[in-house]
Design a protein around this motif. Sequence first.
Motif, PDB file in Angstrom:
ATOM      1  N   GLY A  56       0.838  -1.198   0.000  1.00 32.84           N
ATOM      2  CA  GLY A  56       0.000   0.000   0.000  1.00 32.84           C
ATOM      3  C   GLY A  56       0.870   1.242   0.000  1.00 32.84           C
ATOM      4  O   GLY A  56       1.996   1.227   0.491  1.00 32.84           O
ATOM      5  N   SER A  57       0.331   2.320  -0.541  1.00 36.25           N
ATOM      6  CA  SER A  57       1.096   3.554  -0.633  1.00 36.25           C
ATOM      7  C   SER A  57       1.010   4.351   0.680  1.00 36.25           C
ATOM      8  O   SER A  57       0.028   4.227   1.419  1.00 36.25           O
ATOM      9  N   GLY A  58       2.030   5.149   0.954  1.00 32.29           N
ATOM     10  CA  GLY A  58       2.019   5.987   2.163  1.00 32.29           C
ATOM     11  C   GLY A  58       2.543   5.245   3.372  1.00 32.29           C
ATOM     12  O   GLY A  58       2.796   4.045   3.327  1.00 32.29           O
ATOM     13  N   GLU A  59       2.678   5.988   4.442  1.00 31.88           N
ATOM     14  CA  GLU A  59       3.323   5.464   5.657  1.00 31.88           C
ATOM     15  C   GLU A  59       2.360   4.755   6.605  1.00 31.88           C
ATOM     16  O   GLU A  59       2.772   4.012   7.467  1.00 31.88           O
ATOM     17  N   LYS A  60       1.051   5.025   6.432  1.00 31.69           N
ATOM     18  CA  LYS A  60       0.121   4.594   7.484  1.00 31.69           C
ATOM     19  C   LYS A  60      -0.575   3.268   7.260  1.00 31.69           C
ATOM     20  O   LYS A  60      -0.955   2.603   8.217  1.00 31.69           O
ATOM     21  N   ALA A  61      -0.786   2.927   5.977  1.00 31.21           N
ATOM     22  CA  ALA A  61      -1.672   1.785   5.752  1.00 31.21           C
ATOM     23  C   ALA A  61      -1.202   0.872   4.631  1.00 31.21           C
ATOM     24  O   ALA A  61      -0.593   1.332   3.650  1.00 31.21           O
ATOM     25  N   PHE A  62      -1.507  -0.400   4.804  1.00 35.34           N
ATOM     26  CA  PHE A  62      -1.505  -1.335   3.672  1.00 35.34           C
ATOM     27  C   PHE A  62      -2.811  -1.022   2.932  1.00 35.34           C
ATOM     28  O   PHE A  62      -2.802  -0.308   1.931  1.00 35.34           O
ATOM     29  N   VAL A  63      -3.925  -1.455   3.477  1.00 37.49           N
ATOM     30  CA  VAL A  63      -5.256  -1.117   2.954  1.00 37.49           C
ATOM     31  C   VAL A  63      -6.205  -1.114   4.159  1.00 37.49           C
ATOM     32  O   VAL A  63      -6.292  -2.114   4.877  1.00 37.49           O
ATOM     33  N   ALA A  64      -6.910   0.006   4.370  1.00 37.43           N
ATOM     34  CA  ALA A  64      -7.773   0.120   5.570  1.00 37.43           C
ATOM     35  C   ALA A  64      -9.179  -0.422   5.335  1.00 37.43           C
ATOM     36  O   ALA A  64     -10.095  -0.094   6.076  1.00 37.43           O
ATOM     37  N   GLY A  65      -9.341  -1.227   4.279  1.00 37.88           N
ATOM     38  CA  GLY A  65     -10.635  -1.894   4.096  1.00 37.88           C
ATOM     39  C   GLY A  65     -11.325  -1.509   2.819  1.00 37.88           C
ATOM     40  O   GLY A  65     -10.769  -0.775   1.992  1.00 37.88           O
ATOM     41  N   ALA A  66     -12.543  -2.011   2.661  1.00 41.19           N
ATOM     42  CA  ALA A  66     -13.378  -1.563   1.554  1.00 41.19           C
ATOM     43  C   ALA A  66     -13.688  -0.088   1.802  1.00 41.19           C
ATOM     44  O   ALA A  66     -13.645   0.385   2.943  1.00 41.19           O
ATOM     45  N   ASP A  67     -14.004   0.640   0.727  1.00 46.26           N
ATOM     46  CA  ASP A  67     -14.283   2.066   0.846  1.00 46.26           C
ATOM     47  C   ASP A  67     -15.654   2.264   1.506  1.00 46.26           C
ATOM     48  O   ASP A  67     -16.692   1.972   0.907  1.00 46.26           O
ATOM     49  N   ILE A  68     -15.628   2.761   2.732  1.00 51.54           N
ATOM     50  CA  ILE A  68     -16.868   2.842   3.531  1.00 51.54           C
ATOM     51  C   ILE A  68     -17.852   3.837   2.920  1.00 51.54           C
ATOM     52  O   ILE A  68     -19.065   3.633   2.960  1.00 51.54           O
TER      53      ILE A  68
END
Length: 261
Positions: A56-68
């Motif tokens: 995943g891109s960026g420092e914080k997340a791989f993928v935070a889930g489906a798009d809520i």
Amino acid sequence: MEWNNIRLEGHEGWALLTIDRPKVLNALNRETLDELEQALDRVEESGDIRALIITGSGEKAFVAGADIKELREIPSAHEAERLAEKGQALFSRLEELPVPVIMAAGGFALGGGFELALSGDILLASEKARFGLPEVNLGILPGYGGTQRLARLVGKSTAKYYALTGEMIPAEEAYRLGIVQKVVPHEQLLPEAKSLARTLSKQAPVAMNFIKKSINQGAETDLKTGLRLEASHFGTVFNTEDRMEGMDAFLEKRKASFRGK
Ligand code: CO8
């Protein structure tokens, strides 16, 4: 081909696929699922990609889930079911991809992101990674395979604990549970994944494909059937030029050069 939500970079023998929606922690909307499908077509058609990294891109997340935001607007149970099936089909395709898939998680891997991570072959995590199935907090359940793949991996009770509480699993705990194969310092995550991809890209491609098949298919059946499958795949791989090359190279004390034939 230009994509809006992902990037696919080819390297010698392997490729790096980055989910690239950092503003929403790489949440998976429909368009991203479609683009991932197209990227897998590209990987399979290329013929020279022998290992794939997904991150995943960026420092914080791989993928935070489906798009809520997108989930909120789904108008009917029927459409929700169709979308769950679409994601499930994509993740199953990923699991069955002929080449090994390394998932590199450097942050939140939640809901659909955890389900994506569980569909790879090898899961690497940085110390900052957090896994979890927080769908219950939204009044829904995991729909991209989480209840099935997590339970098969860690057992029913542990899977129920995490899916019912939505509690996040820190990287070290995920390692202890056998979800993650290696935890590395954050800055080492991509170098480690790339080094592993390079190593795998030099292994015999047909053998790797059939190792995946044998383990994936065998995990879904009884031992007797699984052993039958293993023997059959063993026979198939024996027909390849690569097995002669591997054995000759050993006997001649040199490095094998596998061609995928
Ligand atoms: N979808 C959409 N947007 C998201 C998501 C998401 N899953 N996750 C984060 N974002 C957005 C936030 O809304 C925020 O946007 P903005 O800046 O516009 O406010 C931005 O990303 C940054 O997030 P936060 O400010 O919340 O960052 P924090 O560091 O405070 O928190 C968390 C990080 C803990 C990861 C938090 O963002 C969070 O809880 N995210 C949601 C996690 C979640 O619930 N995931 C499960 C989603 S449901 C799912 O995956 C179902 C899969 C099966 C679907 C089947 C099809 C029907």
